[in-house]
Motif scaffolding. Structure first.
Motif, PDB file in Angstrom:
ATOM      1  N   LYS A 118       8.021  29.624 -25.972  1.00  0.00           N
ATOM      2  CA  LYS A 118       6.766  30.007 -26.630  1.00  0.00           C
ATOM      3  C   LYS A 118       5.725  30.243 -25.553  1.00  0.00           C
ATOM      4  O   LYS A 118       5.557  29.420 -24.658  1.00  0.00           O
ATOM      5  N   ILE A 119       5.021  31.358 -25.635  1.00  0.00           N
ATOM      6  CA  ILE A 119       4.071  31.756 -24.606  1.00  0.00           C
ATOM      7  C   ILE A 119       2.704  32.004 -25.235  1.00  0.00           C
ATOM      8  O   ILE A 119       2.600  32.685 -26.254  1.00  0.00           O
ATOM      9  N   THR A 175       0.360  34.928 -29.178  1.00  0.00           N
ATOM     10  CA  THR A 175       1.428  33.930 -29.134  1.00  0.00           C
ATOM     11  C   THR A 175       2.739  34.684 -29.250  1.00  0.00           C
ATOM     12  O   THR A 175       2.950  35.438 -30.202  1.00  0.00           O
ATOM     13  N   ILE A 176       3.596  34.501 -28.260  1.00  0.00           N
ATOM     14  CA  ILE A 176       4.887  35.193 -28.225  1.00  0.00           C
ATOM     15  C   ILE A 176       5.997  34.159 -28.183  1.00  0.00           C
ATOM     16  O   ILE A 176       5.923  33.192 -27.429  1.00  0.00           O
ATOM     17  N   TYR A 177       7.001  34.372 -29.003  1.00  0.00           N
ATOM     18  CA  TYR A 177       8.150  33.463 -29.019  1.00  0.00           C
ATOM     19  C   TYR A 177       9.406  34.294 -28.844  1.00  0.00           C
ATOM     20  O   TYR A 177       9.636  35.262 -29.566  1.00  0.00           O
ATOM     21  N   ILE A 178      10.229  33.893 -27.871  1.00  0.00           N
ATOM     22  CA  ILE A 178      11.451  34.634 -27.546  1.00  0.00           C
ATOM     23  C   ILE A 178      12.655  33.720 -27.679  1.00  0.00           C
ATOM     24  O   ILE A 178      12.660  32.617 -27.111  1.00  0.00           O
ATOM     25  N   GLU A 179      13.648  34.162 -28.432  1.00  0.00           N
ATOM     26  CA  GLU A 179      14.950  33.492 -28.484  1.00  0.00           C
ATOM     27  C   GLU A 179      15.979  34.419 -27.848  1.00  0.00           C
ATOM     28  O   GLU A 179      16.083  35.589 -28.224  1.00  0.00           O
ATOM     29  N   ASP A 180      16.720  33.888 -26.885  1.00  0.00           N
ATOM     30  CA  ASP A 180      17.650  34.689 -26.107  1.00  0.00           C
ATOM     31  C   ASP A 180      18.617  35.445 -27.012  1.00  0.00           C
ATOM     32  O   ASP A 180      19.368  34.853 -27.784  1.00  0.00           O
ATOM     33  N   GLY A 181      18.579  36.772 -26.928  1.00  0.00           N
ATOM     34  CA  GLY A 181      19.501  37.622 -27.663  1.00  0.00           C
ATOM     35  C   GLY A 181      19.242  37.734 -29.145  1.00  0.00           C
ATOM     36  O   GLY A 181      19.981  38.425 -29.848  1.00  0.00           O
TER      37      GLY A 181
END
Length: 262
Positions: A51-52, A70-76
């Protein structure tokens, strides 16, 4: 307003993730064989989710205030984003391997698309989810094969220049590009320049302030310049990073109207 949906899509292409607050290490130039270099830059980053909290500044020719994102990244799996301007929520979006969705609250409009919108915004033809995630992480996001590039190294780092036009794309669309990439002495990606040889459209992505975070080296700042019939610039400054999972709600309100980006 439509500018916020455009920004939402463009911002997917410049988000760096899972960085730390430590000071960047001083680079040390290390001579390396060609094969070892290409192995190093092709390594997959090791992360699950992040979470960024970020501040985004945009120059498009129209006024857009500094946005808190607010940026949220889940791999793939997904890239989820929520944007606020002057304490007001202005938009939300999500990218998955199936495409991109986003809505904005000013005009109550939304979009649903494959990655053609994002490619159009960046004046390229090759962005899919895998390329997008590599770009977000500061990894080489275009096909790079040793036979297609000249390789040089100095105390400033490593440089690749295409020795011929490189053809690549996605979803049946392809274009020829002149390509230049620059890496630091510690193999951090510093700059990518892609020039469409037919149209002279140009995409430049720059990364800076690389730091160690767990098992990774990642950038704290990212800047993207898009030069074509219109010129845009976006700068991202990450302010806080968390590694825990979070909910990523996304649903378009019933009274919103579907729109297209032209």
């Amino acid at each position: 307003m439509k500018n916020y949906i455009i920004l939402l899509l463009l911002s997917f292409a410049i988000v760096s993730c899972k960085t730390a607050t430590a000071k960047p290490e001083k680079p040390i130039a290390v001579p390396v064989a060609n094969a070892a270099f290409f192995r190093e830059i092709s390594k997959k980053p090791d992360f699950d989710q992040v979470k960024i909290s970020s501040r985004v500044d945009v120059e498009t020719g129209a006024f857009i205030p500094t946005l808190d994102a607010t940026i949220y990244i889940e791999d793939g799996q997904k890239v989820w984003m929520n944007m606020i301007a002057v304490f007001l929520n202005v938009g939300r979006g999500i990218a998955t391997p199936n495409g991109i969705q986003g809505y904005e609250k000013w005009n109550k409009t939304y979009i649903e698309s494959d990655f053609s919108y994002l490619n159009k915004m960046l004046n390229v033809d090759f962005i899919d989810f895998a390329a997008l995630q590599n770009l977000l992480l500061g990894r080489t996001f275009i096909p790079v094969q040793e036979k297609d590039f000249s390789f040089s190294q100095s105390v400033q780092g490593y440089r690749l220049n295409s020795t011929k036009n490189i053809r690549f794309g996605s979803n049946g669309n392809q274009a020829d590009y002149a390509v230049a990439l620059q890496y630091s002495p510690t193999f951090d990606l510093m700059n990518v320049v892609l020039t469409d040889v037919k149209s002279s459209d140009r995409l430049e992505v720059s990364y800076s302030n690389w730091v160690n975070f767990e098992n990774m080296r990642l950038p704290k700042n990212v800047k993207i310049n898009i030069k074509g019939q219109k010129t845009s610039q976006i700068a991202l400054e990450n302010t806080k990073f968390e590694g825990s999972k979070m909910a990523t709600p996304y649903s378009v309100p019933a009274n919103y109207t579907k729109t297209e980006i032209k």
